[in-house]
Design a protein around this motif. Sequence first.
Motif, PDB file in Angstrom:
ATOM      1  N   CYS A  75       0.934  -1.318   0.442  1.00 31.60           N
ATOM      2  CA  CYS A  75       0.238   0.274  -0.098  1.00 31.60           C
ATOM      3  C   CYS A  75       0.810   1.153   0.044  1.00 31.60           C
ATOM      4  O   CYS A  75       0.269   1.965  -0.797  1.00 31.60           O
ATOM      5  CB  CYS A  75      -0.813   0.338   0.902  1.00 31.60           C
ATOM      6  N   GLN A  76       2.150   1.198   0.800  1.00 28.51           N
ATOM      7  CA  GLN A  76       2.851   2.497   0.988  1.00 28.51           C
ATOM      8  C   GLN A  76       3.705   2.268  -0.095  1.00 28.51           C
ATOM      9  O   GLN A  76       3.909   4.009  -0.554  1.00 28.51           O
ATOM     10  CB  GLN A  76       3.331   2.227   2.233  1.00 28.51           C
ATOM     11  N   THR A  77       3.968   1.300  -0.299  1.00 24.40           N
ATOM     12  CA  THR A  77       5.315   2.091  -1.964  1.00 24.40           C
ATOM     13  C   THR A  77       4.502   1.520  -3.370  1.00 24.40           C
ATOM     14  O   THR A  77       5.254   1.983  -4.423  1.00 24.40           O
ATOM     15  CB  THR A  77       6.247   1.250  -1.491  1.00 24.40           C
ATOM     16  N   LYS A  78       3.650   0.848  -3.043  1.00 29.17           N
ATOM     17  CA  LYS A  78       3.330   0.047  -4.416  1.00 29.17           C
ATOM     18  C   LYS A  78       2.416   1.437  -5.374  1.00 29.17           C
ATOM     19  O   LYS A  78       1.554   1.279  -6.017  1.00 29.17           O
ATOM     20  CB  LYS A  78       2.792  -0.884  -4.162  1.00 29.17           C
ATOM     21  N   GLY A  79       1.039   1.653  -3.920  1.00 32.00           N
ATOM     22  CA  GLY A  79      -0.295   1.976  -3.921  1.00 32.00           C
ATOM     23  C   GLY A  79      -0.751   1.276  -4.556  1.00 32.00           C
ATOM     24  O   GLY A  79      -1.871   1.913  -5.019  1.00 32.00           O
ATOM     25  N   GLN A  80      -1.369   0.281  -4.273  1.00 31.86           N
ATOM     26  CA  GLN A  80      -1.894  -0.242  -4.428  1.00 31.86           C
ATOM     27  C   GLN A  80      -2.818  -0.493  -2.912  1.00 31.86           C
ATOM     28  O   GLN A  80      -2.659   0.084  -2.648  1.00 31.86           O
ATOM     29  CB  GLN A  80      -1.920  -2.307  -4.002  1.00 31.86           C
ATOM     30  N   THR A  81      -4.289  -0.641  -3.404  1.00 34.99           N
ATOM     31  CA  THR A  81      -5.355  -1.121  -1.992  1.00 34.99           C
ATOM     32  C   THR A  81      -5.120  -2.431  -1.989  1.00 34.99           C
ATOM     33  O   THR A  81      -6.039  -3.047  -2.443  1.00 34.99           O
ATOM     34  CB  THR A  81      -6.583  -0.611  -2.749  1.00 34.99           C
ATOM     35  N   VAL A  82      -5.517  -2.551  -0.447  1.00 29.80           N
ATOM     36  CA  VAL A  82      -6.120  -4.287  -0.136  1.00 29.80           C
ATOM     37  C   VAL A  82      -6.999  -3.135   1.414  1.00 29.80           C
ATOM     38  O   VAL A  82      -7.009  -3.176   1.956  1.00 29.80           O
ATOM     39  CB  VAL A  82      -4.806  -4.687   1.346  1.00 29.80           C
ATOM     40  N   ILE A  83      -7.863  -4.075   0.641  1.00 29.92           N
ATOM     41  CA  ILE A  83      -9.227  -4.814   1.548  1.00 29.92           C
ATOM     42  C   ILE A  83      -8.908  -6.152   2.955  1.00 29.92           C
ATOM     43  O   ILE A  83      -8.846  -7.447   1.184  1.00 29.92           O
ATOM     44  CB  ILE A  83     -10.358  -4.162   0.694  1.00 29.92           C
ATOM     45  N   ILE A  84      -9.025  -6.102   3.841  1.00 26.77           N
ATOM     46  CA  ILE A  84      -9.227  -7.543   4.598  1.00 26.77           C
ATOM     47  C   ILE A  84     -10.679  -8.014   5.282  1.00 26.77           C
ATOM     48  O   ILE A  84     -10.506  -6.244   6.199  1.00 26.77           O
ATOM     49  CB  ILE A  84      -8.161  -7.901   5.283  1.00 26.77           C
ATOM     50  N   THR A  85     -10.647  -8.741   4.840  1.00 27.88           N
ATOM     51  CA  THR A  85     -11.852  -9.016   5.753  1.00 27.88           C
ATOM     52  C   THR A  85     -11.058 -10.569   7.505  1.00 27.88           C
ATOM     53  O   THR A  85      -9.994 -10.482   6.173  1.00 27.88           O
ATOM     54  CB  THR A  85     -13.128  -9.641   5.599  1.00 27.88           C
ATOM     55  N   THR A  86     -11.118 -10.089   8.684  1.00 28.29           N
ATOM     56  CA  THR A  86     -10.988 -10.799   9.731  1.00 28.29           C
ATOM     57  C   THR A  86     -11.832 -10.472  10.637  1.00 28.29           C
ATOM     58  O   THR A  86     -12.521  -9.266  11.438  1.00 28.29           O
ATOM     59  CB  THR A  86      -9.202  -9.930  10.296  1.00 28.29           C
ATOM     60  N   HIS A  87     -11.515 -11.184  12.038  1.00 23.42           N
ATOM     61  CA  HIS A  87     -11.911 -11.820  12.847  1.00 23.42           C
ATOM     62  C   HIS A  87     -11.487 -11.432  14.066  1.00 23.42           C
ATOM     63  O   HIS A  87     -11.310 -11.091  15.116  1.00 23.42           O
ATOM     64  CB  HIS A  87     -13.428 -13.161  13.142  1.00 23.42           C
ATOM     65  N   TYR A  88     -10.485 -11.418  13.828  1.00 18.34           N
ATOM     66  CA  TYR A  88      -8.697 -10.802  14.604  1.00 18.34           C
ATOM     67  C   TYR A  88      -8.404  -9.546  14.753  1.00 18.34           C
ATOM     68  O   TYR A  88      -7.960  -8.999  14.429  1.00 18.34           O
ATOM     69  CB  TYR A  88      -7.672 -11.247  14.217  1.00 18.34           C
ATOM     70  N   ILE A  89      -9.744  -8.523  15.076  1.00 13.44           N
ATOM     71  CA  ILE A  89      -9.144  -7.162  15.145  1.00 13.44           C
ATOM     72  C   ILE A  89      -8.171  -6.315  15.286  1.00 13.44           C
ATOM     73  O   ILE A  89      -8.244  -4.881  14.217  1.00 13.44           O
ATOM     74  CB  ILE A  89     -10.741  -6.461  15.473  1.00 13.44           C
ATOM     75  N   GLU A  90      -7.512  -6.471  16.182  1.00 13.08           N
ATOM     76  CA  GLU A  90      -6.229  -6.520  16.323  1.00 13.08           C
ATOM     77  C   GLU A  90      -5.493  -6.781  15.548  1.00 13.08           C
ATOM     78  O   GLU A  90      -4.690  -5.583  15.522  1.00 13.08           O
ATOM     79  CB  GLU A  90      -5.875  -7.195  18.180  1.00 13.08           C
ATOM     80  N   GLU A  91      -4.996  -7.081  14.608  1.00 13.21           N
ATOM     81  CA  GLU A  91      -3.797  -7.580  13.480  1.00 13.21           C
ATOM     82  C   GLU A  91      -4.203  -6.548  12.131  1.00 13.21           C
ATOM     83  O   GLU A  91      -3.548  -6.254  11.814  1.00 13.21           O
ATOM     84  CB  GLU A  91      -4.569  -8.692  13.050  1.00 13.21           C
ATOM     85  N   LEU A 115     -10.509   5.898  16.235  1.00 11.87           N
ATOM     86  CA  LEU A 115     -11.621   5.175  16.710  1.00 11.87           C
ATOM     87  C   LEU A 115     -11.418   4.536  18.007  1.00 11.87           C
ATOM     88  O   LEU A 115     -12.676   4.555  19.201  1.00 11.87           O
ATOM     89  CB  LEU A 115     -12.297   3.678  15.932  1.00 11.87           C
ATOM     90  N   MET A 116     -10.360   4.314  18.398  1.00 10.82           N
ATOM     91  CA  MET A 116     -10.035   3.925  19.874  1.00 10.82           C
ATOM     92  C   MET A 116     -10.053   5.079  21.159  1.00 10.82           C
ATOM     93  O   MET A 116     -10.609   5.365  22.172  1.00 10.82           O
ATOM     94  CB  MET A 116      -8.696   3.100  19.874  1.00 10.82           C
ATOM     95  N   CYS A 121     -11.048   3.226  24.314  1.00  7.90           N
ATOM     96  CA  CYS A 121     -10.596   2.023  24.546  1.00  7.90           C
ATOM     97  C   CYS A 121      -9.257   2.425  24.104  1.00  7.90           C
ATOM     98  O   CYS A 121      -8.464   2.508  23.318  1.00  7.90           O
ATOM     99  CB  CYS A 121     -11.409   1.526  23.242  1.00  7.90           C
ATOM    100  N   SER A 122      -8.352   1.010  24.595  1.00  6.27           N
ATOM    101  CA  SER A 122      -7.299   0.740  23.964  1.00  6.27           C
ATOM    102  C   SER A 122      -7.243  -0.395  23.531  1.00  6.27           C
ATOM    103  O   SER A 122      -5.574  -0.083  22.743  1.00  6.27           O
ATOM    104  CB  SER A 122      -6.173   0.396  25.538  1.00  6.27           C
ATOM    105  N   THR A 123      -7.836  -1.052  23.046  1.00  9.72           N
ATOM    106  CA  THR A 123      -6.968  -1.897  21.766  1.00  9.72           C
ATOM    107  C   THR A 123      -9.076  -1.901  20.705  1.00  9.72           C
ATOM    108  O   THR A 123      -9.796  -0.942  21.321  1.00  9.72           O
ATOM    109  CB  THR A 123      -7.544  -3.185  22.353  1.00  9.72           C
ATOM    110  N   LEU A 124      -9.055  -2.220  19.458  1.00  8.41           N
ATOM    111  CA  LEU A 124     -10.316  -2.536  18.558  1.00  8.41           C
ATOM    112  C   LEU A 124     -10.934  -2.925  19.276  1.00  8.41           C
ATOM    113  O   LEU A 124     -11.943  -3.438  18.987  1.00  8.41           O
ATOM    114  CB  LEU A 124      -9.069  -2.380  16.954  1.00  8.41           C
TER     115      LEU A 124
END
Length: 130
Positions: A75-91, A115-116, A121-124
């Motif tokens: 995302c930062q160097t190649k200008g790509q967009t990444v969308i991720i679904t996760t149940h591990y919200i802290e990651e 958001l925090m 809140c101290s975590t997502l």
Amino acid sequence: MNRQEIDKRIANLREILNLPEKSRIISRLSGGQQRRVSIAITMIHRPRLIILDEPTVGVDSLLRHKIWQYLENLCQTKGQTVIITTHYIEEARSAAQVAFMRAGTILKQSAPNQLMSEYQCSTLEEITRV
């Protein structure tokens, strides 16, 4: 893409995703290995938009961290967009934006730190209980 570029990307993704030898048959790999092969296939041509459904399920914490670093770097160097679904919200804490969804509706979307702060809140993860 020329053959040299393909080979270079394969080698890079094999290292990043800790993939098995090329000679292994995909259907005989573990579920986690198959998932990582799928991610590599998705990313080999560097699409502008990558959508991944729980890409780190079944991988150890070191590899999970390595995958997130790689995706952030894209995302930062190649200008790509990444969308991720996760149940591990802290990651997702290092993501530029996080969206909380329920039943297909976005309930809240913002930068993780914002958001925090907003929900004090101290975590997502804590936000999901507010």
